[in-house]
Design an enzyme around this catalytic site. Structure first.
Site, PDB file in Angstrom:
ATOM      1  N   GLU A   1       8.705  -9.175  -9.771  1.00 17.90           N
ATOM      2  CA  GLU A   1       7.529  -8.288  -9.719  1.00 17.90           C
ATOM      3  C   GLU A   1       6.798  -8.612  -8.428  1.00 17.90           C
ATOM      4  O   GLU A   1       6.143  -9.650  -8.325  1.00 17.90           O
ATOM      5  CB  GLU A   1       6.615  -8.566 -10.917  1.00 17.90           C
ATOM      6  CG  GLU A   1       7.181  -8.187 -12.253  1.00 17.90           C
ATOM      7  CD  GLU A   1       7.331  -6.699 -12.422  1.00 17.90           C
ATOM      8  OE1 GLU A   1       6.703  -5.939 -11.656  1.00 17.90           O
ATOM      9  OE2 GLU A   1       8.100  -6.303 -13.296  1.00 17.90           O
ATOM     10  N   LEU A   2       6.921  -7.733  -7.450  1.00 17.25           N
ATOM     11  CA  LEU A   2       6.399  -8.070  -6.115  1.00 17.25           C
ATOM     12  C   LEU A   2       5.193  -7.190  -5.770  1.00 17.25           C
ATOM     13  O   LEU A   2       4.556  -6.636  -6.644  1.00 17.25           O
ATOM     14  CB  LEU A   2       7.522  -7.974  -5.097  1.00 17.25           C
ATOM     15  CG  LEU A   2       8.824  -8.686  -5.540  1.00 17.25           C
ATOM     16  CD1 LEU A   2       9.918  -8.500  -4.516  1.00 17.25           C
ATOM     17  CD2 LEU A   2       8.598 -10.150  -5.848  1.00 17.25           C
TER      18      LEU A   2
ATOM     19  N   GLU B   1       8.425  -5.552 -16.890  1.00 16.46           N
ATOM     20  CA  GLU B   1       7.726  -6.401 -17.841  1.00 16.46           C
ATOM     21  C   GLU B   1       6.942  -5.490 -18.776  1.00 16.46           C
ATOM     22  O   GLU B   1       6.554  -4.385 -18.399  1.00 16.46           O
ATOM     23  CB  GLU B   1       6.812  -7.379 -17.088  1.00 16.46           C
ATOM     24  CG  GLU B   1       7.673  -8.380 -16.315  1.00 16.46           C
ATOM     25  CD  GLU B   1       6.919  -9.517 -15.647  1.00 16.46           C
ATOM     26  OE1 GLU B   1       5.801  -9.281 -15.166  1.00 16.46           O
ATOM     27  OE2 GLU B   1       7.472 -10.630 -15.590  1.00 16.46           O
TER      28      GLU B   1
ATOM     29  N   TRP C   1      -1.340 -16.658  -7.861  1.00 19.74           N
ATOM     30  CA  TRP C   1      -2.653 -17.166  -8.280  1.00 19.74           C
ATOM     31  C   TRP C   1      -3.524 -16.154  -8.998  1.00 19.74           C
ATOM     32  O   TRP C   1      -4.402 -16.519  -9.753  1.00 19.74           O
ATOM     33  CB  TRP C   1      -3.406 -17.711  -7.069  1.00 19.74           C
ATOM     34  CG  TRP C   1      -3.267 -16.838  -5.860  1.00 19.74           C
ATOM     35  CD1 TRP C   1      -2.305 -16.947  -4.903  1.00 19.74           C
ATOM     36  CD2 TRP C   1      -4.064 -15.726  -5.494  1.00 19.74           C
ATOM     37  NE1 TRP C   1      -2.456 -15.965  -3.963  1.00 19.74           N
ATOM     38  CE2 TRP C   1      -3.539 -15.204  -4.306  1.00 19.74           C
ATOM     39  CE3 TRP C   1      -5.186 -15.116  -6.070  1.00 19.74           C
ATOM     40  CZ2 TRP C   1      -4.077 -14.103  -3.672  1.00 19.74           C
ATOM     41  CZ3 TRP C   1      -5.722 -14.013  -5.441  1.00 19.74           C
ATOM     42  CH2 TRP C   1      -5.177 -13.520  -4.259  1.00 19.74           C
ATOM     43  N   ASN C   2      -3.311 -14.859  -8.747  1.00 19.17           N
ATOM     44  CA  ASN C   2      -4.201 -13.889  -9.393  1.00 19.17           C
ATOM     45  C   ASN C   2      -3.717 -13.664 -10.823  1.00 19.17           C
ATOM     46  O   ASN C   2      -2.523 -13.582 -11.055  1.00 19.17           O
ATOM     47  CB  ASN C   2      -4.208 -12.569  -8.621  1.00 19.17           C
ATOM     48  CG  ASN C   2      -2.882 -11.866  -8.716  1.00 19.17           C
ATOM     49  OD1 ASN C   2      -1.832 -12.492  -8.554  1.00 19.17           O
ATOM     50  ND2 ASN C   2      -2.886 -10.598  -9.003  1.00 19.17           N
TER      51      ASN C   2
ATOM     52  N   CYS D   1      -1.692  -6.384  -7.565  1.00 21.34           N
ATOM     53  CA  CYS D   1      -0.427  -5.881  -7.011  1.00 21.34           C
ATOM     54  C   CYS D   1      -0.372  -4.358  -7.049  1.00 21.34           C
ATOM     55  O   CYS D   1       0.313  -3.742  -6.254  1.00 21.34           O
ATOM     56  CB  CYS D   1       0.739  -6.475  -7.774  1.00 21.34           C
ATOM     57  SG  CYS D   1       0.587  -6.188  -9.530  1.00 21.34           S
TER      58      CYS D   1
ATOM     59  N   GLU E   1       0.624  -5.214   2.982  1.00 22.78           N
ATOM     60  CA  GLU E   1      -0.107  -5.446   1.738  1.00 22.78           C
ATOM     61  C   GLU E   1      -1.193  -6.487   2.017  1.00 22.78           C
ATOM     62  O   GLU E   1      -0.895  -7.598   2.440  1.00 22.78           O
ATOM     63  CB  GLU E   1       0.821  -5.964   0.634  1.00 22.78           C
ATOM     64  CG  GLU E   1       0.077  -6.023  -0.681  1.00 22.78           C
ATOM     65  CD  GLU E   1       0.765  -6.853  -1.755  1.00 22.78           C
ATOM     66  OE1 GLU E   1       1.501  -7.782  -1.417  1.00 22.78           O
ATOM     67  OE2 GLU E   1       0.531  -6.545  -2.932  1.00 22.78           O
TER      68      GLU E   1
ATOM     69  N   GLY F   1       5.189 -12.438  -7.337  1.00 20.16           N
ATOM     70  CA  GLY F   1       4.647 -12.958  -6.084  1.00 20.16           C
ATOM     71  C   GLY F   1       5.007 -12.027  -4.944  1.00 20.16           C
ATOM     72  O   GLY F   1       5.235 -10.832  -5.157  1.00 20.16           O
ATOM     73  N   GLY F   2       5.067 -12.569  -3.755  1.00 12.64           N
ATOM     74  CA  GLY F   2       5.312 -11.741  -2.580  1.00 12.64           C
ATOM     75  C   GLY F   2       6.798 -11.581  -2.274  1.00 12.64           C
ATOM     76  O   GLY F   2       7.618 -12.389  -2.704  1.00 12.64           O
TER      77      GLY F   2
HETATM   78  P1  NAD Z   1       3.588 -16.060  -3.236  1.00 11.14           P
HETATM   79  O1  NAD Z   1       4.872 -15.317  -3.220  1.00 11.14           O
HETATM   80  O2  NAD Z   1       3.150 -16.779  -2.013  1.00 11.14           O
HETATM   81  O3  NAD Z   1       3.605 -17.197  -4.379  1.00 11.14           O
HETATM   82  C1  NAD Z   1       3.942 -16.881  -5.712  1.00 11.14           C
HETATM   83  C2  NAD Z   1       4.474 -18.128  -6.401  1.00 11.14           C
HETATM   84  O4  NAD Z   1       5.702 -18.507  -5.789  1.00 11.14           O
HETATM   85  C3  NAD Z   1       3.560 -19.354  -6.327  1.00 11.14           C
HETATM   86  O5  NAD Z   1       3.574 -19.997  -7.582  1.00 11.14           O
HETATM   87  C4  NAD Z   1       4.244 -20.218  -5.265  1.00 11.14           C
HETATM   88  O6  NAD Z   1       4.004 -21.592  -5.429  1.00 11.14           O
HETATM   89  C5  NAD Z   1       5.695 -19.908  -5.537  1.00 11.14           C
HETATM   90  N1  NAD Z   1       6.585 -20.215  -4.406  1.00 11.14           N
HETATM   91  C6  NAD Z   1       6.303 -20.236  -3.089  1.00 11.14           C
HETATM   92  N2  NAD Z   1       7.412 -20.521  -2.374  1.00 11.14           N
HETATM   93  C7  NAD Z   1       8.419 -20.691  -3.269  1.00 11.14           C
HETATM   94  C8  NAD Z   1       9.815 -20.979  -3.158  1.00 11.14           C
HETATM   95  N3  NAD Z   1      10.396 -21.177  -1.984  1.00 11.14           N
HETATM   96  N4  NAD Z   1      10.546 -21.040  -4.289  1.00 11.14           N
HETATM   97  C9  NAD Z   1       9.986 -20.828  -5.494  1.00 11.14           C
HETATM   98  N5  NAD Z   1       8.674 -20.547  -5.665  1.00 11.14           N
HETATM   99  C10 NAD Z   1       7.896 -20.482  -4.564  1.00 11.14           C
HETATM  100  O7  NAD Z   1       2.509 -15.019  -3.720  1.00 11.14           O
HETATM  101  P2  NAD Z   1       0.918 -15.184  -3.736  1.00 11.14           P
HETATM  102  O8  NAD Z   1       0.417 -15.085  -2.347  1.00 11.14           O
HETATM  103  O9  NAD Z   1       0.543 -16.362  -4.578  1.00 11.14           O
HETATM  104  O10 NAD Z   1       0.510 -13.863  -4.571  1.00 11.14           O
HETATM  105  C11 NAD Z   1       0.353 -12.618  -3.979  1.00 11.14           C
HETATM  106  C12 NAD Z   1       1.574 -11.757  -4.144  1.00 11.14           C
HETATM  107  O11 NAD Z   1       1.916 -11.581  -5.518  1.00 11.14           O
HETATM  108  C13 NAD Z   1       1.321 -10.361  -3.609  1.00 11.14           C
HETATM  109  O12 NAD Z   1       2.407  -9.906  -2.844  1.00 11.14           O
HETATM  110  C14 NAD Z   1       1.178  -9.532  -4.859  1.00 11.14           C
HETATM  111  O13 NAD Z   1       1.419  -8.179  -4.717  1.00 11.14           O
HETATM  112  C15 NAD Z   1       2.133 -10.186  -5.783  1.00 11.14           C
HETATM  113  N6  NAD Z   1       1.840  -9.817  -7.173  1.00 11.14           N
HETATM  114  C16 NAD Z   1       2.697  -8.957  -7.841  1.00 11.14           C
HETATM  115  C17 NAD Z   1       2.412  -8.567  -9.139  1.00 11.14           C
HETATM  116  C18 NAD Z   1       3.330  -7.643  -9.912  1.00 11.14           C
HETATM  117  O14 NAD Z   1       3.292  -7.685 -11.124  1.00 11.14           O
HETATM  118  N7  NAD Z   1       4.129  -6.802  -9.290  1.00 11.14           N
HETATM  119  C19 NAD Z   1       1.272  -9.044  -9.756  1.00 11.14           C
HETATM  120  C20 NAD Z   1       0.427  -9.882  -9.047  1.00 11.14           C
HETATM  121  C21 NAD Z   1       0.742 -10.272  -7.758  1.00 11.14           C
END
Ligand code: NAD
Length: 487
Positions: free
Chosen positions: A247-248, A456, A149-150, A281, A379, A225-226
């Protein structure tokens, strides 16, 4: 209430179901978002696959792809204020940040527009006299891009830009939290003139994500994402054997030595943990400070944290806005409480303010006597800084590297030789020296360990969306000799 639509196969659609998006500043619903069903995801991937093979896209020259990307970049730039306002409304990120970031997103599309016709193959000096052998760089196919979302426009640009430059087609799944800016961006993709199906944008939760990542026509999954979700995605990729780039998160160390410019370090630390309300992140969430300057630096940080203007994210004067979701705020509050229980000293913040919205104040925890405090390893993705004291360079490195993450890091020192030793010693994908949280389309971005893999930004990202085709061409007119011997 405003209503947003999916963008599938060149058309805007409502979707069978919808869900409300909350305004983080008030906690109240403000817009209706379409929820992608498994069938919607299937239609989007099939459209992307048709487009990938179809003449309208595959028949374009790389330069023509670049021109489309350039048009998209111009549209993003022209619409940046509107997109920023939407992102601020839906995520609660302050308008100062979203305005600057989205204007810069245009630069990412511009960079990949220029790169489209610079993705070259190679000619091989092959060890056979009657053969010409060369390598063609070809697009991998349909890319599934999943973002959190961010910063959805930014985090999708670093996937869409290189994927389209390489000639792939894309299905983007916006996060179910705050998808408004990405769904609005779809209008610009349409206006730029990309053929139908080349870019598809939808939103939905884990079910839509699973349908997308297991789809047999997906060739590459680009995920931000996470780590827990990443594990699901890697398992899902067993279905299509798609390549993954991940990218986590991070627990990035921000290291300040006693010879550092403390005013500059304090400002960078604020940028690293309180900007974007810590929802970054690369947040420099662990401050490692050398004992001699600890009190002086903490005093500066405490003053800045207390002076930060907390307020409505849409106001230009606001420096710290709400978190994106109530879930996020409650999780942060719980970990801070557990950390205090584990012996961390609350320097400032730590109280959920009364009133509406998902606010959490800039918070500093001194964990120098609480090495097991959970805020040091979890985190938080919020405005919470955990402080640890060190005496020697070796100790600093040991603490910095004592994490399963490896995304970003910062080093503050006036010593050139020490800076070089730290650059070499820190295990992270990014080292910022005497600066923090700087990014560019030209510079690769990514980490290792729990922070994921793949990069990226830069040329490497575009190459990541290509595969090599080896071409053998025989130049002799003589009949092929002995067919039972490998040539
Ligand atoms: P999240 O992992 O909960 O969700 C990310 C995305 O994955 C969402 O679109 C969600 O709908 C989708 N998703 C959830 N379950 C899924 C599944 N089983 N299969 C496929 N897709 C699924 O993350 P969040 O809470 O929205 O965001 C925060 C995380 O993102 C933090 O850990 C943060 O560090 C990370 N992040 C990383 C970077 C980077 O570039 N390294 C940048 C920004 C955020």
């Amino acid at each position: 209430m405003q209503r947003f639509q999916h963008y599938i196969d060149g058309r805007f659609e409502d979707g069978d179901e919808a869900f409300a998006s909350l305004d983080p500043a008030t906690g109240r619903p403000w817009a209706l978002m379409p929820a992608a069903s498994v069938a919607d995801v299937d239609r989007a991937v099939c459209a992307a696959h048709r487009a990938f093979l179809g003449r309208d896209w595959a028949g374009l020259t790389a330069s023509a792809r670049g021109r489309l990307l350039l048009r998209l970049a111009d549209l993003v730039q022209a619409q940046a204020p509107q997109l920023a306002a939407l992102e601020t409304r839906d995520t609660g990120k302050i308008i100062r940040e979203t305005s600057a970031q989205i204007a810069y997103v245009a630069e990412y599309y511009r960079y990949y527009a220029g790169l489209a016709d610079k993705i070259e193959g190679a000619h091989l000096p092959i060890d056979k006299p009657d053969m010409e052998v060369w390598l063609r760089r070809e697009p991998v196919g349909v890319v599934a891009a999943i973002v959190p979302w961010n910063s959805q426009l930014f985090l999708s640009a670093v996937k869409i830009g290189p994927a389209l430059a390489a000639g792939c087609t894309v299905v983007v799944k916006a996060s179910e939290d705050a998808p408004a800016p990405l769904l609005a961006f779809a209008r610009l993709v349409h206006e730029a003139g990309f053929p139908a199906g080349v870019v598809n944008i939808l939103t939905g939760g884990p079910d839509a994500g699973r349908a997308l990542t297991t789809h047999r026509r997906v060739a590459h999954i680009a995920f931000t994402g996470g780590p827990e979700t990443a594990r699901h995605i890697v398992r899902a990729s067993a279905e299509n054997l798609a390549k993954t780039s991940l990218e986590l998160g991070g627990k990035s160390p921000f290291i300040v030595f006693d010879d550092a410019d403390l005013d500059s370090a304090a400002n960078a630390q604020v940028a690293g943990i309180f900007a974007a309300t810590g929802q970054s992140c690369v947040a420099g969430s662990r401050l490692l400070v050398q004992r001699g300057v600890k009190e002086a630096l903490l005093a500066r940080l405490q003053a800045k944290a207390r002076a930060a203007a907390i307020g409505p994210p849409g106001a230009m004067a606001t420096e710290v806005g709400p978190l994106c979701t109530a879930r996020q705020r409650d999780r942060i509050a719980a970990v801070v409480a557990d950390s205090v229980q584990a012996g961390a000293r609350l320097v400032t913040g730590g109280q959920v303010p009364a009133g509406e919205g998902f606010y959490y104040p800039p918070t500093i925890l001194d964990c120098s006597d609480a090495p097991d405090a959970p805020c040091l390893t979890t985190e938080l993705f919020g405005p919470v800084l955990s402080v640890v004291t060190f005496d020697t360079e070796e100790q600093a490195l040991q603490i910095a590297n004592g994490t399963e993450y490896g995304l970003a890091s910062g080093v503050f020192t006036q010593s050139l030789t020490r800076a070089h030793r730290m650059i070499r010693g820190i295990r992270a994908g990014i080292v910022w020296v005497n600066t923090y949280r700087a990014v560019s389309p030209i510079a690769p971005f990514g980490g290792h360990g729990l922070s994921g893999h793949g990069r990226e930004g830069g040329m490497a990202a575009a190459l990541d969306y290509t595969t090599v085709k080896t071409v053998w061409l025989r130049t002799s007119d003589d009949p092929i000799p002995d067919p039972f011997v490998m040539r």
